[in-house]
Design a protein around this motif. Structure first.
Motif, PDB file in Angstrom:
ATOM      1  N   ALA A  46      -3.242   1.646  -2.876  1.00  0.00           N
ATOM      2  CA  ALA A  46      -3.542   2.202  -1.549  1.00  0.00           C
ATOM      3  C   ALA A  46      -4.867   1.689  -0.992  1.00  0.00           C
ATOM      4  O   ALA A  46      -5.000   1.489   0.223  1.00  0.00           O
ATOM      5  CB  ALA A  46      -3.555   3.732  -1.617  1.00  0.00           C
ATOM      6  N   ASP A  47      -5.859   1.469  -1.850  1.00  0.00           N
ATOM      7  CA  ASP A  47      -7.189   1.044  -1.396  1.00  0.00           C
ATOM      8  C   ASP A  47      -7.429  -0.455  -1.578  1.00  0.00           C
ATOM      9  O   ASP A  47      -8.558  -0.929  -1.420  1.00  0.00           O
ATOM     10  CB  ASP A  47      -8.275   1.830  -2.151  1.00  0.00           C
ATOM     11  N   LYS A 103       0.801  -1.226   0.000  1.00  0.00           N
ATOM     12  CA  LYS A 103       0.000   0.000   0.000  1.00  0.00           C
ATOM     13  C   LYS A 103       0.832   1.274   0.000  1.00  0.00           C
ATOM     14  O   LYS A 103       0.277   2.377  -0.061  1.00  0.00           O
ATOM     15  CB  LYS A 103      -0.952  -0.015   1.204  1.00  0.00           C
ATOM     16  N   THR A 104       2.171   1.144   0.057  1.00  0.00           N
ATOM     17  CA  THR A 104       3.014   2.335  -0.125  1.00  0.00           C
ATOM     18  C   THR A 104       2.969   2.814  -1.567  1.00  0.00           C
ATOM     19  O   THR A 104       3.310   3.957  -1.855  1.00  0.00           O
ATOM     20  CB  THR A 104       4.477   2.031   0.265  1.00  0.00           C
ATOM     21  N   PRO A 108       0.833   4.152  -4.435  1.00  0.00           N
ATOM     22  CA  PRO A 108      -0.486   4.803  -4.512  1.00  0.00           C
ATOM     23  C   PRO A 108      -1.506   4.022  -5.327  1.00  0.00           C
ATOM     24  O   PRO A 108      -2.713   4.108  -5.068  1.00  0.00           O
ATOM     25  CB  PRO A 108      -0.165   6.148  -5.179  1.00  0.00           C
TER      26      PRO A 108
END
Length: 492
Positions: A357-358, A351-352, A354
């Motif tokens: 991320a979700d 999740k680093t 972008p």
């Protein structure tokens, strides 16, 4: 039915030009010269760019480049992909019984090899078209305008260059296989992965959107200059371990030793010559009996699935997943994409980026579990297929031992007797070795490797280098003892 069609078409397949086999034994120095010459030519061709290519083009095989060899944007962009894909298709067709060929029979094996050769050329054309229609290789409109030709002509030129590059790979492989040492496919894989590992160690170039140099050693210098004593803190040590490449270095060294150990683990069947008293030998059945080649087939199958997914996405069909560049970011295509580093399966690290991320944690873990299943189950399946289709099965090996004049002490000189003894070992070792290679590949992929060559690429490089060393030793030995050439199937 299908095999009858193949036999009828075989005379046409035989007309495809091929490299002539040597009519007598090729001296070791000449073999070495051919091998080195082809290797130099390979590196030269990887630096020949495709004319007419737009700068916005991407390397569709970027995730699998260590496996497919070649170089993105060059005339060897297809690498060994068509050769591997053709082999996969035929192995699946024969293994499923759709094409019923008995590969222990010389005529059926000849039909199999001739059709495979024809299929390789079909796959060269097909994969070149896929790169073009998936918008991975985009024709340059500015060049078309400068030359005063339609954009379709530049597209045709790109296809023609890719096809020529694919054909060159095929014939270079044949030259090495028939006149050199080992196989061209293995040589190209080893060359590409070795180059990536050296670059991964010493590259001082800083990639876009990054502060750290690409190479591990330059990274350590940068960290020492910018972190100082802070590198000894918990966060600093974790940064050094993951981003500093220490974990990748440890993994690479450990995998090298494990593969060399596994390659040396074997069951040896004692042999004695029936006519020459005192002439003895051993037939080794290695733990990794099918080598690591099944991993090529597994990753090649995944690569072809990803290519199909990207083609559909480029055509507006997103039900199977969406892509950013050549990276799947959602759907089933994301789940089927290979894991290559901790940044692909540790949720906090994933999740680093972008883009992810979700992404839910369960989807990240599911991707790892699917990749593990594909590697282990695929390693076993393709190991069995490879042994059966490459003449390494118990029946073929027993026949070769009998024809060489050797026999197993204490047993009758009969191929059926030797076959029954080999059946105790070869099927079991094939399955265990295929699973072991799958597990090693998974571990290497999870922890990362130098130069991001992937676990598959690293295992291939180590195994190929080890076997290349053995081939060199065998070639030197047969120079001293010509009788040994009969045992390994060569003419004196």
């Amino acid at each position: 039915m299908v095999e009858e069609i193949l036999r009828k078409l075989q005379p046409y397949f035989e007309r495809i030009p091929s490299v002539e086999r040597p009519k007598q034994h090729v001296p070791f120095r000449q073999k070495l010269a051919w091998t080195v010459g082809i290797l130099i030519l390979y590196f030269a061709l990887t630096n020949v760019p495709v004319f007419g290519l737009d700068p916005s083009s991407i390397d569709l095989f970027a995730q699998f480049r260590a496996l497919f060899a070649g170089a993105g944007g060059s005339i060897l962009a297809l690498g060994i992909g068509p050769i591997v894909t053709a082999s996969i298709i035929l192995q699946l067709l024969v293994g499923a019984g759709i094409i019923k060929l008995d590969l222990t029979k010389p005529e059926d094996r000849a039909a199999y090899q001739d059709f495979q050769r024809f299929l390789v050329f079909v796959m060269i054309a097909f994969e070149a078209l896929v790169l073009i229609f998936s918008r991975s290789m985009i024709p340059n409109a500015q060049i078309a305008a400068q030359l005063g030709v339609p954009l379709s002509f530049i597209t045709f030129l790109i296809f023609f260059q890719l096809f020529i590059g694919g054909v060159l790979i095929v014939y270079m492989d044949e030259v090495v296989s028939k006149w050199g040492i080992g196989s061209g496919v293995s040589l190209f894989i080893l060359a590409g992965i070795s180059q990536a590992i050296i670059t991964g160690l010493f590259n001082w170039v800083v990639p876009p959107n990054s502060q750290l140099p690409a190479g591990i050693i330059p990274r350590w210098v940068w960290i020492a200059q910018n972190y100082g004593a802070n590198v000894l803190s918990a966060d600093g040590l974790m940064f050094l371990l993951i981003d500093g490449g220490v974990l990748a270095l440890i993994t690479t060294i450990a995998i090298i030793f494990l593969v060399v150990y596994a390659e040396g683990t074997r069951v040896e069947i004692p042999l004695a010559h029936a006519a020459v008293r005192g002439a003895r030998g051993r037939f080794p059945i290695k733990l990794i009996y099918a080598s690591v080649l099944p991993m090529i087939f597994v990753r090649a199958l995944q690569a072809n699935i990803q290519i199909i997914g990207m083609m559909l996405y480029q055509r507006g069909i997103t039900i199977f997943g969406e892509y950013v560049g050549s990276q799947p970011v959602s759907g089933i295509m994301y789940l089927l994409s290979p894991v290559q580093s901790p940044y692909d399966w540790v949720p906090a690290l994933v999740k680093t980026n972008p883009i992810f991320a979700d992404l839910p944690d369960w989807m990240i873990i599911l991707r790892l579990l699917i990749d593990a299943t594909i590697l282990i189950a695929g390693g076993i399946l393709f190991a069995i297929f490879w042994v059966e289709t490459s003449g390494m099965d118990a029946k073929t090996v027993a026949s070769q031992i009998a024809k060489s004049g050797m026999q197993i002490p204490g047993f009758r000189r009969n191929p059926q007797v030797i076959e029954r003894l080999l059946e105790r070992y070869i099927p079991k070792v094939t399955i265990i070795g295929g699973a072991a290679i799958g597990v090693l590949t998974l571990i290497a992929n999870m922890l990362g490797t130098i130069g991001n060559v992937s676990g598959t690429g690293l295992l291939l490089a180590v195994s190929i280098a080890y076997r290349f060393y053995q081939d060199l030793a065998k070639e030197q030995l047969t120079e001293m003892h010509p009788l040994l050439r009969r045992f390994i199937g060569e003419e004196v």
